[in-house]
Scaffold this motif. Structure first.
Motif, short mmCIF file in Angstrom:
data_model
loop_
_atom_site.label_atom_id
_atom_site.label_comp_id
_atom_site.label_asym_id
_atom_site.label_seq_id
_atom_site.Cartn_x
_atom_site.Cartn_y
_atom_site.Cartn_z
N ARG A 1 0.78 -1.05 -0.04
CA ARG A 1 0.01 0.09 -0.15
C ARG A 1 0.80 1.43 0.06
N ALA A 2 2.07 1.20 0.74
CA ALA A 2 2.93 2.35 0.86
C ALA A 2 3.55 2.51 -0.72
N GLY A 3 3.73 1.51 -1.37
CA GLY A 3 4.22 1.57 -2.59
C GLY A 3 3.42 2.06 -3.57
N GLN A 4 2.10 2.34 -3.38
CA GLN A 4 0.95 2.80 -4.10
C GLN A 4 0.76 4.18 -3.73
N ALA A 5 1.34 4.85 -2.67
CA ALA A 5 1.23 5.90 -2.16
C ALA A 5 1.91 7.05 -3.13
N ARG A 6 1.40 8.43 -2.98
CA ARG A 6 1.95 9.49 -3.88
C ARG A 6 2.91 10.08 -2.95
N LYS A 7 3.35 9.72 -1.86
CA LYS A 7 4.13 10.62 -0.86
C LYS A 7 5.25 9.43 -0.71
N PRO A 8 6.43 10.28 -0.12
CA PRO A 8 7.67 9.52 -0.01
C PRO A 8 7.47 8.71 1.44
N ILE A 9 8.35 7.71 1.40
CA ILE A 9 8.09 6.68 2.51
C ILE A 9 9.41 6.76 3.57
N LEU A 10 8.97 6.65 4.76
CA LEU A 10 10.48 6.46 5.74
C LEU A 10 10.19 5.14 6.28
N LEU A 11 11.18 4.38 5.86
CA LEU A 11 10.93 2.83 6.29
C LEU A 11 11.80 2.70 7.55
N LYS A 12 11.30 2.33 8.66
CA LYS A 12 12.19 2.09 9.96
C LYS A 12 12.74 0.59 9.73
N ARG A 13 14.11 0.39 10.14
CA ARG A 13 14.41 -1.07 10.15
C ARG A 13 13.79 -1.92 11.12
N GLY A 14 13.40 -3.17 10.76
CA GLY A 14 12.71 -4.09 11.51
C GLY A 14 13.86 -4.30 12.91
N MET A 15 13.36 -4.44 14.26
CA MET A 15 14.48 -4.51 15.32
C MET A 15 15.19 -5.73 15.26
N SER A 16 14.75 -6.72 14.36
CA SER A 16 15.82 -7.79 14.43
C SER A 16 16.07 -8.14 12.85
N ALA A 17 15.86 -7.05 11.86
CA ALA A 17 16.04 -7.47 10.39
C ALA A 17 17.52 -7.29 10.18
N THR A 18 17.94 -8.10 9.31
CA THR A 18 19.13 -8.10 8.48
C THR A 18 19.33 -6.74 7.57
N LEU A 19 20.33 -6.53 6.97
CA LEU A 19 20.31 -5.56 6.13
C LEU A 19 19.66 -6.09 4.92
N GLU A 20 19.99 -7.35 4.45
CA GLU A 20 18.98 -7.87 3.34
C GLU A 20 17.66 -7.75 3.42
N GLU A 21 17.15 -8.06 4.56
CA GLU A 21 15.83 -7.97 4.69
C GLU A 21 15.11 -6.58 4.56
N PHE A 22 15.98 -5.66 5.23
CA PHE A 22 15.64 -4.35 5.27
C PHE A 22 15.55 -3.75 3.69
N LEU A 23 16.73 -3.94 2.89
CA LEU A 23 16.60 -3.51 1.63
C LEU A 23 15.49 -4.22 0.90
N LEU A 24 14.91 -5.54 1.28
CA LEU A 24 13.95 -6.25 0.37
C LEU A 24 12.79 -5.78 0.62
N ALA A 25 12.49 -4.96 2.16
CA ALA A 25 11.32 -4.39 2.35
C ALA A 25 11.17 -3.02 1.47
N ALA A 26 12.29 -2.48 1.34
CA ALA A 26 12.30 -1.19 0.73
C ALA A 26 11.93 -1.49 -0.73
N GLU A 27 12.20 -2.74 -1.21
CA GLU A 27 12.26 -3.26 -2.56
C GLU A 27 10.58 -3.31 -2.82
N TYR A 28 9.95 -4.06 -1.79
CA TYR A 28 8.39 -4.13 -1.83
C TYR A 28 7.64 -2.59 -2.29
N ILE A 29 8.34 -1.76 -1.52
CA ILE A 29 7.62 -0.45 -1.77
C ILE A 29 7.82 0.04 -3.27
N MET A 30 9.24 0.03 -3.83
CA MET A 30 9.63 0.63 -4.99
C MET A 30 9.20 -0.35 -6.20
#
Ligand code: PEP
Ligand code: MN
Length: 358
Positions: A196-225
């Protein structure tokens, strides 16, 4: 796969490639860099055959993407992404200061704080109208009423508004009132919310999950993009470790690594990561020294009365102190980054050695 266009490729040649990608049921993501356009292909489960593309006019080469995150990675886009709302920037020439209340509690508390943020030179105001609380009995935020107060902050002080959406319904409202929509640590892998954030017309500030690896973090951003929203800001906010002297452990090493792998800006939240006022300014300095593109900080006029996260909120005078200190560090760090490779090589390389590979 990435299709790299020649530097003189025309817009119609780019469109031919895009149509060709879509004709085989895949999605095309053109990215216009300073020198060339690169078109990312996504949606494929198997490797894509380059034969239909390689001889199309304007195509320079077809490159296999080695990382699972294609749009977030530097392979697709080398130029850094800069988020701009009016004069406020994140990822630009100076460290962005995003300061404000943890939760919007009242009109007065929010306006008092916004004035101090603007006077300290901040261009962004943070404030939660929807709060993700560990206890269901804790203050959950003022909802839409809080968003209206935040809108007034924008009108009165010219600050860009950053606020969190805890679910899809909240995101619909935040999209209406805010400039940047935050997705919190507990929702970093809430995939329907990310879409849903990926369909928004506004920038998204994505916080890192408190136990997320760097790859999981970047893949979460990939979902939005992958949904078409390229305006994403990453935020390090501390991870769970065995240490219990602070709320979370700030993991600053992720900042240069994320910047190496991704073109997205990454900011640092010293408030939620340690949860203790006395550590906020030292960690803010450390975050900027590590190259963070911005800071996200809690402030409160009366922290002892705060309905949420009072122990980590800075007093007004310490916000000014923090801004002065990080600006000084910022000048030094950015000075280093601006040093050209020739200057560095000329200074430290002994004669006769081959040029190092960068
Ligand atoms: C916040 O920024 O208000 C917040 C709840 O942060 P986090 O998701 O990092 O805990
Ligand atoms: Mn908070």
């Amino acid at each position: 796969m990435l299709i790299v266009m020649k530097s003189d490729a025309t817009e119609s040649q780019i469109q031919v490639v895009v149509k060709k990608i879509e004709s085989i049921g895949l999605k095309a993501h053109p990215s216009h860099g300073t020198n060339r356009t690169v078109i990312g292909i996504i949606g494929n489960l198997e490797p894509v055959d380059q034969t239909p593309f390689i001889d199309l006019p304007g195509v320079a080469e077809c490159v296999r993407v080695t990382k699972p995150y294609k749009l977030v990675g530097r392979e697709l886009k080398q130029d850094k992404t800069v988020i701009r709302i009016g004069k406020a920037e994140i990822g630009g020439d100076e460290t962005a200061i995003i300061a404000g209340v943890c939760a919007v509690e009242s009109y007065e508390q929010t306006m008092l704080t916004a004035r101090i943020v603007a006077e300290a030179g901040g261009r962004w105001f943070r404030g939660g109208a929807f709060k993700p609380r560990t206890s269901p009995y804790a203050f959950q935020g003022l909802g839409e009423e809080g968003l209206k107060i935040l809108s007034e902050v924008r009108d009165r002080f010219g600050l860009g508004i950053v606020t969190e959406a805890v679910d899809e319904a909240a995101l619909d409202l935040c999209e209406k009132y805010a400039d940047v929509i935050q997705i919190g640590t507990r929702n970093m892998q809430n995939f329907s919310l990310l879409k849903r954030a990926g369909q928004a017309r506004k920038p998204i500030l994505l916080k890192r999950g408190m136990s997320a690896t760097l790859e999981e973090f970047l893949l979460a951003a990939e979902y939005i993009m992958a949904e078409g929203n390229y305006q994403v800001i990453l935020c390090e906010r501390g991870v769970r470790t065995f240490g219990n002297h602070a709320r979370f452990t700030p993991d600053l090493s992720i900042i240069p690594l994320a910047q190496h792998l991704s073109h997205l800006p990454i900011i640092f939240d010293p408030s939620h990561s340690t949860g203790r006022r006395e550590t906020v300014i030292p960690m803010a300095r450390a975050g900027v020294a590590a190259g963070a593109d911005g800071l996200l900080v809690d402030v409160h006029p009366y922290p002892e009365l705060a309905l949420c996260d009072g122990p980590q909120a800075l007093f007004f005078d310490s916000l000014r102190k923090m801004v002065d200190e990080v600006r000084a560090i910022d000048r030094i760090v950015r000075g280093y980054r601006a040093l050209s490779l020739e200057q560095v090589e000329g200074y430290c390389l002994p004669q006769g050695l081959p040029t190092p590979i960068y």
